[in-house]
Design a protein around this motif. Structure first.
Motif, mmCIF file in Angstrom:
data_model
loop_
_atom_site.group_PDB
_atom_site.id
_atom_site.type_symbol
_atom_site.label_atom_id
_atom_site.label_comp_id
_atom_site.label_asym_id
_atom_site.label_seq_id
_atom_site.Cartn_x
_atom_site.Cartn_y
_atom_site.Cartn_z
ATOM 1 N N LYS A 157 60.939 -54.523 95.137
ATOM 2 C CA LYS A 157 61.850 -55.121 96.125
ATOM 3 C C LYS A 157 62.071 -54.171 97.300
ATOM 4 N N ASN A 158 62.203 -52.888 97.012
ATOM 5 C CA ASN A 158 62.409 -51.914 98.090
ATOM 6 C C ASN A 158 61.170 -51.783 98.968
ATOM 7 N N ILE A 159 60.016 -51.744 98.342
ATOM 8 C CA ILE A 159 58.770 -51.628 99.114
ATOM 9 C C ILE A 159 58.635 -52.806 100.064
ATOM 10 N N ALA A 160 58.869 -54.010 99.553
ATOM 11 C CA ALA A 160 58.770 -55.205 100.390
ATOM 12 C C ALA A 160 59.798 -55.178 101.519
ATOM 13 N N ALA A 161 61.004 -54.715 101.221
ATOM 14 C CA ALA A 161 62.066 -54.676 102.232
ATOM 15 C C ALA A 161 61.713 -53.734 103.371
#
Length: 442
Positions: free
Chosen positions: A255-259
Motif C-alpha cells: 500500500k505504501n509503495i503504491a501511494a
C-alpha cells in the motif's frame, strides 16, 4: 510446545530460512563486543548474534529441536542490528531474525488474551490511521480534561507496572482530532527550489508526535523542498515485521509503495529511524514477489532521513544560535545500522552556536526501547536503559537528542527514573533545529 508444532516449525525453518545466509556466519566473534544482549547477559553465547544464528542453523540441519527456550532467546534480541556493520562477512542478521520469529509465531498456539491483543494491535489499530487518531484523541482528552491530574493524585497509576506508570508521565502533549486532520497533501518550498520530496508521516509520528512532523515539513520547506504527503500512505509495518506478522507487513508495504509511486518524488523523507529502516528494507521484504520486487527496490532506494537531506542541502551552513547548553546524541540503532546515517545528526548539532556537543560513550548501543521491547521485556529493557543513563550523566549534558520516537520516549523515561527532569531534557533533533530557527526569526 507439542511434538507436532515442533515438527511444523522445523519444516518451515528448512523451507524458508536462507541457508546461504546462515552459512555466511563464520563464528568469528566480531559481533560479540557490539551486542547489547550478549554483554548484558554476562556473556551468554546464546544471547549473541552468532549464538542465535547457530540455533537457527541447528534447527535447519535437524541437530536441535525448536522449543520455547529458543523462541524466548530470539524474542529477547533487541533487533538493533549493531552486529551487521561489525560483521566482516556481511551477514544480514536482522532478516534471519525476522524470518525465524515469523515461523515461530505462525505455528505456535496463542492463548486467548494474546490472540485478542495481537489482533487488536496488528490488525485493528496500526493499519488504520483514523483509529490511531481516535486513540490519540482519547489520550488528548485524558491530558487536557483534568483526568490525568486526578489519576495521579489518587494514586491510580500505582496499579500499573513501574515502567508503564513512569512512561505515562513522559508522554508528549498530544493534539486534538482537528489538529491531526489539518495537514495538507502538498507544501511548497520557502527558498530556492532544490528538490521534490515525499514525506512519510508515520502512524505514531503523525498522531502522538505531531509537532515533530510539522517541524520536519517546515525545515524541508526552508531548505528548498516541495513536499508531497500522500493521503493513502499507512503504517510502515515495522511493528508487524519485528513481531512475527510478516504477511501483514507485506500488505502494508504494498500500500505504501503504491501511494508513493503516485507522487513521483526524488526522495522519500522519514524522521523516525525505525520506520525509515523498515521502509529501506522493503526490497528484501518483497524480493520474492514477481509483481512487487522491482517496485519495492525502487521505493527503498529513495528513502532518506531528514538529517541526511538537511546536510545534502546545506542546512548546516545556516547561521543558527541557541542558549549555552551541553548536548549529547543517542543514535537510533536502525538509523545508524541499517540506513548508515550517523555523521549527519552530529554535524547538524555541531553547527549551532551555543551548543557544546559532547559525544556519549557507547552512543550507538541500544537504549532498550526497540519498538515494544520496553513493554514486553520491561525488566531487560530497563537494564539497558540504566547503562545508557550512566553514559549520559558522564557527558554532563542538559539535552539528549534522538532521531526516533521510541528512543525519545525511552530517554525521557530514563531522565524521569534518574530524578533528573529538572536538570535535563530529551528532544527529537527536529525539535531542537526548529527551536534554533525560531530564535533567528524572533
Amino acid at each position: 510446545m507439542d511434538t507436532l508444532v515442533k515438527e511444523r516449525i522445523q519444516v518451515d525453518f528448512q523451507n524458508r530460512m536462507d541457508r546461504d545466509e546462515l552459512e555466511n556466519c563464520m563464528r568469528c566473534g566480531f559481533c560479540l563486543p557490539v551486542c547489547p544482549t550478549y554483554i548484558q547477559s554476562g556473556y551468554d553465547e546464546t544471547q549473541s548474534p552468532r549464538g542465535r544464528i547457530a540455533l537457527m542453523k541447528g534447527i535447519v540441519d535437524g541437530e536441535i529441536k525448536p522449543d520455547e527456550d529458543i523462541e524466548q532467546t530470539l524474542n529477547e534480541c533487541l533487533g538493533c542490528r549493531a552486529c551487521e556493520p561489525a560483521c566482516p562477512a556481511g551477514v544480514n542478521y536482522g532478516q534471519l531474525l525476522e524470518e525465524a520469529r515469523d515461523i515461530f509465531n505462525q505455528n505456535k498456539q496463542h492463548s486467548l488474551p494474546e490472540k485478542v491483543i495481537r489482533k487488536t494491535v496488528f490488525e485493528g489499530l496500526f493499519p488504520h490511521q483514523n483509529r490511531m487518531e481516535n486513540m490519540t484523541s482519547l489520550l488528548t482528552f485524558y491530558q487536557r480534561s483534568g483526568l490525568q491530574k486526578i489519576a495521579r493524585n489518587i494514586g491510580f497509576m500505582k496499579l500499573f507496572p513501574d515502567t508503564l506508570a513512569t512512561m505515562e508521565k513522559v508522554l508528549p502533549s498530544t493534539p486534538t482530532r482537528k489538529e491531526m486532520r489539518s495537514q495538507a497533501s502538498y507544501y511548497v518550498h520557502k527558498s530556492q527550489p532544490k528538490a521534490r520530496v515525499a514525506f512519510f508521516k508515520g502512524c505514531l509520528m503523525d498522531t502522538m508526535f505531531r509537532e515533530v512532523n510539522k517541524a520536519t515539513i517546515e525545515l524541508l520547506q526552508k531548505v528548498g523542498c516541495d513536499i508531497a504527503v500522500p493521503d493513502t500512505q499507512n503504517c510502515c509495518g515495522a511493528l508487524h515485521g519485528h513481531s512475527g506478522e510478516k504477511e501483514k507487513a507485506k500488505e502494508l508495504a504494498k500500500k505504501n509503495i503504491a501511494a508513493f509511486e503516485e507522487v513521483g518524488a526524488d526522495y522519500i523523507i522519514t524522521n523516525a529511524g525505525g520506520c525509515g529502516a523498515f521502509l529501506h528494507d522493503y526490497g528484501h521484504l518483497l524480493h520474492d514477489d514477481p509483481e512487487w520486487s522491482e517496485r519495492a527496490a525502487n521505493f527503498a532506494s529513495k528513502i532518506k532521513d531528514i538529517t541526511a537531506i538537511l546536510i545534502d542541502l546545506d542546512f548546516h551552513l545556516t547561521p543558527l544560535q541557541m542558549p549555552e547548553q551541553v548536548v549529547t546524541y543517542q543514535d537510533s540503532c536502525h538509523l545508524r545500522n541499517v540506513q548508515k546515517t550517523f555523521d549527519e545528526p552530529r554535524l547538524l548539532l555541531q553547527s549551532i552556536d551555543g551548543l557544546h556537543y559532547e559525544e556519549m560513550n557507547d552512543a550507538a548501543r541500544c537504549c532498550g526501547s526497540a519498538g515494544i521491547y520496553n513493554i514486553v521485556h520491561s525488566e531487560l529493557s530497563m537494564k539497558h536503559l540504566d547503562y545508557k543513563m550512566e553514559q549520559v550523566k558522564d557527558t554532563a549534558a542538559t539535552t539528549i537528542v534522538t532521531t526516533n520516537p521510541g528512543c525519545l520516549l525511552q530517554m525521557k523515561l530514563g531522565i524521569e527514573r534518574e530524578g533528573l527532569s529538572d536538570k535535563m531534557r530529551a528532544v527529537h533533533i527536529v525539535e531542537l533545529l526548529i527551536e534554533a530557527v525560531d530564535r533567528v526569526r524572533s
